[in-house]
Design a protein around this motif. Structure first.
Motif, short mmCIF file in Angstrom:
data_model
loop_
_atom_site.label_atom_id
_atom_site.label_comp_id
_atom_site.label_asym_id
_atom_site.label_seq_id
_atom_site.Cartn_x
_atom_site.Cartn_y
_atom_site.Cartn_z
N VAL B 123 -26.40 23.44 34.24
CA VAL B 123 -25.88 23.36 32.87
C VAL B 123 -25.54 21.91 32.55
O VAL B 123 -25.90 21.38 31.49
CB VAL B 123 -24.63 24.24 32.71
N PHE B 124 -24.89 21.26 33.50
CA PHE B 124 -24.52 19.87 33.27
C PHE B 124 -25.76 19.02 33.02
O PHE B 124 -25.81 18.24 32.07
CB PHE B 124 -23.74 19.33 34.47
N LEU B 125 -26.78 19.19 33.88
CA LEU B 125 -27.97 18.35 33.77
C LEU B 125 -28.77 18.64 32.51
O LEU B 125 -29.28 17.73 31.86
CB LEU B 125 -28.88 18.54 34.99
N SER B 126 -28.89 19.92 32.13
CA SER B 126 -29.78 20.21 31.01
C SER B 126 -29.05 20.17 29.67
O SER B 126 -29.66 19.88 28.65
CB SER B 126 -30.46 21.56 31.20
N GLU B 127 -27.75 20.50 29.66
CA GLU B 127 -27.09 20.65 28.37
C GLU B 127 -26.15 19.48 28.02
O GLU B 127 -25.99 19.13 26.87
CB GLU B 127 -26.26 21.93 28.34
N LEU B 128 -25.49 18.94 29.04
CA LEU B 128 -24.37 18.05 28.75
C LEU B 128 -24.59 16.59 29.11
O LEU B 128 -24.17 15.69 28.39
CB LEU B 128 -23.11 18.55 29.47
N ALA B 129 -25.23 16.34 30.24
CA ALA B 129 -25.30 14.98 30.75
C ALA B 129 -26.07 14.07 29.81
O ALA B 129 -27.11 14.45 29.28
CB ALA B 129 -25.95 14.96 32.13
N PRO B 130 -25.56 12.84 29.59
CA PRO B 130 -26.35 11.87 28.83
C PRO B 130 -27.58 11.48 29.65
O PRO B 130 -27.58 11.60 30.87
CB PRO B 130 -25.39 10.69 28.68
N ALA B 131 -28.61 11.02 28.96
CA ALA B 131 -29.90 10.77 29.62
C ALA B 131 -29.78 9.81 30.80
O ALA B 131 -30.41 10.02 31.84
CB ALA B 131 -30.90 10.23 28.60
N THR B 231 -18.84 25.67 19.50
CA THR B 231 -18.53 24.51 20.35
C THR B 231 -19.65 24.36 21.37
O THR B 231 -20.50 25.24 21.53
CB THR B 231 -17.21 24.70 21.11
N ARG B 232 -19.62 23.24 22.09
CA ARG B 232 -20.67 22.97 23.04
C ARG B 232 -20.77 24.08 24.10
O ARG B 232 -21.85 24.51 24.47
CB ARG B 232 -20.40 21.64 23.74
N TRP B 233 -19.61 24.52 24.56
CA TRP B 233 -19.61 25.57 25.58
C TRP B 233 -20.17 26.88 25.04
O TRP B 233 -20.89 27.60 25.71
CB TRP B 233 -18.20 25.76 26.15
N GLU B 234 -19.83 27.17 23.77
CA GLU B 234 -20.35 28.40 23.17
C GLU B 234 -21.87 28.34 23.00
O GLU B 234 -22.57 29.33 23.23
CB GLU B 234 -19.65 28.65 21.82
N VAL B 235 -22.34 27.15 22.63
CA VAL B 235 -23.79 26.97 22.53
C VAL B 235 -24.43 27.20 23.90
O VAL B 235 -25.43 27.90 24.05
CB VAL B 235 -24.13 25.56 22.02
N THR B 236 -23.79 26.61 24.92
CA THR B 236 -24.31 26.75 26.27
C THR B 236 -24.36 28.22 26.69
O THR B 236 -25.31 28.66 27.33
CB THR B 236 -23.43 25.95 27.25
N LYS B 237 -23.32 28.96 26.29
CA LYS B 237 -23.30 30.39 26.64
C LYS B 237 -24.50 31.11 26.04
O LYS B 237 -25.12 31.96 26.68
CB LYS B 237 -22.00 31.04 26.13
N ILE B 238 -24.83 30.74 24.80
CA ILE B 238 -25.98 31.38 24.14
C ILE B 238 -27.27 31.03 24.89
O ILE B 238 -28.10 31.88 25.17
CB ILE B 238 -26.06 30.92 22.67
N VAL B 239 -27.38 29.74 25.26
CA VAL B 239 -28.57 29.31 26.00
C VAL B 239 -28.65 30.08 27.33
O VAL B 239 -29.70 30.57 27.72
CB VAL B 239 -28.53 27.79 26.26
N LEU B 240 -27.50 30.20 28.01
CA LEU B 240 -27.48 30.90 29.30
C LEU B 240 -27.92 32.35 29.14
O LEU B 240 -28.69 32.86 29.95
CB LEU B 240 -26.07 30.84 29.90
N SER B 241 -27.43 33.00 28.08
CA SER B 241 -27.78 34.40 27.94
C SER B 241 -29.26 34.55 27.60
O SER B 241 -29.91 35.50 28.00
CB SER B 241 -26.91 35.08 26.89
N ASN B 242 -29.81 33.56 26.90
CA ASN B 242 -31.24 33.58 26.61
C ASN B 242 -32.09 33.43 27.86
O ASN B 242 -33.21 33.91 27.93
CB ASN B 242 -31.59 32.43 25.65
N ALA B 243 -31.54 32.66 28.82
CA ALA B 243 -32.33 32.32 30.00
C ALA B 243 -31.96 33.21 31.19
O ALA B 243 -32.33 32.92 32.31
CB ALA B 243 -32.11 30.85 30.35
#
Lengths: 271, 336, 287
Positions: B123-131, B231-243
């Motif tokens: 999650v950190f690498l794909s969603e949050l970490a700067p390039a 929020t960022r975490w909520e977005v991440t949750k949606i991505v996680l549930s999709n994947a």
């Protein structure tokens, strides 16, 4: 009276028949239909390409002009397409020729310059010869020079023939691709929008080059740039929705076209 | 003069091609094969041959192990899988249950730690970490995957095991004196050490595959959620549930790796064929039995039993991997 | 109205706090992952460097109790083993990968693709067992060849998949240019497409080779090990990884120490391998 008309049309047909097989016409296309799967992209095209002339093919994008070009050297089937009808090269049906042999006689220049990135400039020029086992070094050297001169690139690259073919400018790359095509000594050169990815100066150079090349080769050029068609070609064909709408002398085409559709397109009313 | 020379060279070229055409059209093989270019046919058949070879290899591996374990299969039948006695010395009775138990327990322990960590890293690498941070971090986790198993084992023996023996295990026994999981003498070598080492080893697999799975979820999904005020975490949750299914596949791949892991586990697990609830007790896995005893197998039955064990391990990993790949594929294909 | 606003702001802050906690947790996880990496490298280097000397690269192992000695036979042995593995695995991998990308758009292609993925998950010790039944049993003794066969099987999935992926990355226009010049398809594939993809394929080969160099389990009962100098591929052969295993599990302090040195040398060897490969495959031209 009726009889006479009938006779006349028969005579016309016979003349047509002779014309098709005469040496004047390098390529004769008859009833050509091309398909991608079940989609018909070319509908009953019949036209002759005269020897050592430049024929331009114009039309809006998606009208089948590229497919027409790729049918001639059987590149259409490489991407999984099929054709019906006949294409004769010097009277021989291209579908009966070995595609590899056919493509040596009919060279092709693509829209985007695509020199082989792993080869030097010199090796790019003679790639088609070398890979077919032609190994006479002295002759190859001569051919590199001649082809590059013919492609009007020699003066610009003669000091760095061993550099990568991918490191020169876009315009130079395209002329390199033309040189590569000439080096196999084809009889016909197909050009698929050869200048569409180039700047105006390079475009001018390529156009000049086409003018020179028609002394030795029969050229069919697809372009969506009508000024370009008017400048470089002897004959122009207008394609629309997979059909050949009009095909005649370039001058006539751009001054007094027969069909309304052609006029609309040329004057910029659509497309 | 120049023109004459040019003409000569081009005539040479033309001659050459004419000859090569004649050569080609005269071959009767071409007519049989229905094409003009023999080279193309040979090339296609040749590459096909190698593809068939790889296909046969997998089938052949199973057959080879089966045919070399017939003695043991005849003698023990299905009981091989549920018998808890492994006695090569006296009675020559072989049951794989302690090893199957040890394999499953150690892998489970490994996943217990690696899954939450690995998914968080993904999650950190794909969603949050700067390039600028993502690249070096990805590189480091991949480096972790590239360290040879035997070096993990070496590190386990001399660093991890003493630490567990002197610090962690006494602490656990003090804190949970009645827990069945922490009974027995704290050797350091045992199930806990194996689980910890496995967690380090499968972590990069879980994190890198999960990262790829998460990245295959298109950005439009994220943008849509952000636009709704998430929020960022909520977005991440949606991505996680999709994947979800892809992430589950990544975990399965980690599991597959853990059950087959040999050297590091063999070096720290203590190698004793027993079933014990205590994580401090030594255990055994299928892979470590093979590593330990294969060259010592003195009787045919013993060797056959070991090869049968390899076959069982092979079948389990194949099933786990098939499921894992199907899951990963299904997610990645969904977005194509 | 007030109540609603209050409730709203409460959920709002709760959401904010959860957001920050979760972000922090995932960042912490990334850091925790790096710790073992640092620890392993730290110990390997600090412990290994103590016995790293010229003897290690030039001398054979000494008997128990006799200090000194090196592992030259194991260094050469590891190279020979990955050499045999590569000689078998690289051609099979490249050809299969080429098949998959050029002709594999059918059911059989999907099956092979699936099986290579599955094969990559087969434990290396199981591959060792297969190499044992396949080579050691018929030959009736352990050999470098058997070890090489095991390593080859382990390399095949990596090389196959990278070859396929890399060929797919080559723009279709190069292929068309080749065909349009009247070059037969197979020559276009080999001399233009494969050549263009070569750098990426080489990376896959390198990955396969360096993983093979780190394998221990499949060598235990194929190549076995050898305390003496041997380069005969039909005889047992020493390898760094098997030495690390034996020396670290042995009850002798100086062997344990040498195991660390062997681990350091193995890591250096793998890094060197990748460096050499990068130099060899560095293309003549910048792209």
């Amino acid at each position: 009276m009726d009889m006479k008309i009938h006779e006349q049309s028969e005579v016309a047909a016979a003349v047509e028949e002779i014309k098709v097989h005469s040496r004047e016409n390098k390529i004769s296309v008859k009833d050509l239909c091309a398909y991608f799967g079940k989609t018909k992209v070319l509908k009953n095209i019949t036209m002759d390409i005269p020897s050592k002339k430049v024929v331009a093919i114009i039309g809006p994008s998606g009208c089948g002009k590229s497919t027409f070009l790729r049918s001639i050297n059987r590149m259409h089937e490489v991407v999984g397409g099929t054709i019906t009808g006949s294409i004769l090269l010097d009277g021989e049906d291209v579908m009966k020729l070995d595609p590899v042999y056919l493509r040596r006689k009919i060279g092709m220049v693509f829209q985007k310059p695509n020199p082989f990135p792993t080869m030097s400039i010199a090796n790019n020029v003679v790639a088609g010869l070398k890979m077919n086992g032609f190994r006479n070094k002295k002759a190859l050297k001569g051919i590199v020079e001649k082809a590059l001169k013919q492609a009007a690139l020699w003066d610009e690259v003669k000091d760095n023939l061993n550099d990568s073919g991918a490191n020169i400018s876009g315009g130079q790359q395209q002329r390199l691709c033309i040189a590569r095509t000439i080096a196999v000594n084809p009889e016909v050169i197909l050009m698929d929008e050869p200048a569409s990815a180039l700047d105006p100066i390079s475009t001018a150079k390529v156009e000049e080059l086409i003018f020179e090349l028609k002394k030795d080769f029969t050229i069919i050029i697809v372009t969506h740039n009508m000024q370009q068609a008017a400048r470089v070609s002897d004959y122009t064909a207008f394609f629309y929705m997979g059909e050949l709408v009009e095909y005649s002398d370039t001058k006539k085409m751009f001054t007094a076209p027969d069909k309304k559709q052609t006029e609309d397109y040329i004057t910029g009313r659509f497309g | 003069m120049d023109i004459v020379k040019d003409r000569e060279t081009f005539e040479k070229v033309q001659d050459y091609f004419k000859k090569s055409k004649e050569k080609k059209s005269s071959g009767f093989l071409n007519k049989i094969l229905g094409t003009n270019n023999l080279g193309d046919i040979i090339f296609e058949r040749l590459t096909l041959l190698f593809a068939v070879l790889v296909f046969l290899l997998v089938v052949f591996m199973a057959w080879e192990m089966y045919s070399h374990s017939t003695l043991s299969i005849k003698q023990f039948g299905w009981k091989f899988l549920i018998n808890s006695t492994w006695d090569p010395a006296v009675t020559q009775v072989f049951g794989a249950l302690p090893m199957i138990f040890g394999t499953m327990l150690s892998s489970f322990l490994g996943l217990l730690i690696a899954v939450p960590l690995g998914l968080s890293v993904a999650v950190f690498l794909s969603e949050l970490a700067p390039a600028w941070l993502e690249k070096p971090l990805s590189f480091l986790t991949e480096l972790l995957a590239g360290i040879p198993s035997v070096i993990y084992g070496l590190w386990g023996i001399f660093v991890l095991v003493p630490w567990l023996r002197d610090t962690v295990e006494p602490f656990l026994q003090n804190e949970f004196p009645n827990s069945p999981f922490f009974q027995g003498a704290p050797y350091g070598f045992g199930m806990l050490a194996a689980g910890l080492i496995l967690s380090i080893m499968v972590l990069p697999i879980i994190s890198s595959i999960s990262r790829d799975v998460l990245k295959s979820v298109p950005d439009t999904q994220r943008e849509a959620a952000f636009a709704l005020g998430a929020t960022r975490w909520e977005v991440t949750k949606i991505v996680l549930s999709n994947a979800r299914s892809g992430l589950f596949g990544a975990i399965m791949l980690g599991f597959g790796r853990a059950i087959g892991e040999t050297m590091a586990v063999t070096m720290v697990i203590g190698n004793r064929a027993q079933i014990s609830a205590s994580l401090l007790d030594p255990g055994y896995t299928m892979a470590s039995v093979l590593a330990n005893e294969f060259t010592e197998a003195t009787t045919d039955l013993y060797l056959n039993a070991l090869i049968e064990l390899a076959l069982v391990l092979f079948v389990i990993t194949i099933i786990v991997n098939m499921l894992a790949h199907l899951l990963v594929w299904s997610t990645e294909r969904k977005w194509k | 109205m007030e109540v609603i606003n209050k409730a709203k702001s409460f959920t709002y802050y709760r959401r904010k706090v959860v957001n920050i906690i979760m972000l922090f947790f995932s960042f912490a996880a990334a850091i925790i992952t790096i710790i073992p990496l640092i620890l392993i490298f730290y110990y390997t280097i600090s412990q290994g460097i103590a016995h790293l000397n010229v003897d290690f690269f030039t001398k054979l192992p000494t008997p128990v109790g006799e200090p000194g000695g090196g592992m030259v036979n194991a260094i050469v042995g590891t190279l020979i083993l990955i050499g045999i593995g590569g000689a078998i695995g690289i051609p099979v991998g490249i050809m299969t990968g080429t098949y998959l990308s050029e002709f594999g758009k059918n059911k059989f292609g999907s099956l092979v693709r699936f099986l290579t993925d599955v094969l990559s998950g087969v434990p290396s010790i199981v591959v060792g067992v297969v190499a044992y039944t396949l080579v050691v049993i018929p030959m009736k003794h352990f050999s470098a060849l058997a070890g090489g066969v095991a390593l080859a099987i382990l390399m095949i999935p990596t090389i196959t998949r990278t070859t396929e992926e890399m060929i797919k990355l080559v723009p279709h226009s190069y292929r068309e240019a080749g065909l349009a010049l009247g070059i037969p398809k197979w020559k276009t594939t080999v001399m233009i497409v494969l050549k263009t993809a070569w750098k990426g394929i080489a990376t896959g080969i390198l990955l396969g080779l360096s993983r093979a160099a780190g394998e221990t389990a499949p060598l235990l009962f194929t190549a076995l090990g050898n305390r003496f100098w041997s380069t005969n591929i039909f005889q047992p052969i020493a390898s760094l990884t098997v030495y690390i295993y034996e020396y670290s599990t042995a009850p002798f302090k100086d062997w344990n120490d040498q195991a660390w040195t062997a681990a350091l040398v193995l890591i250096i060897l793998i890094s060197l391998l990748s460096l050499i490969f990068r130099i060899i495959t560095r293309s003549k031209y910048k792209t």
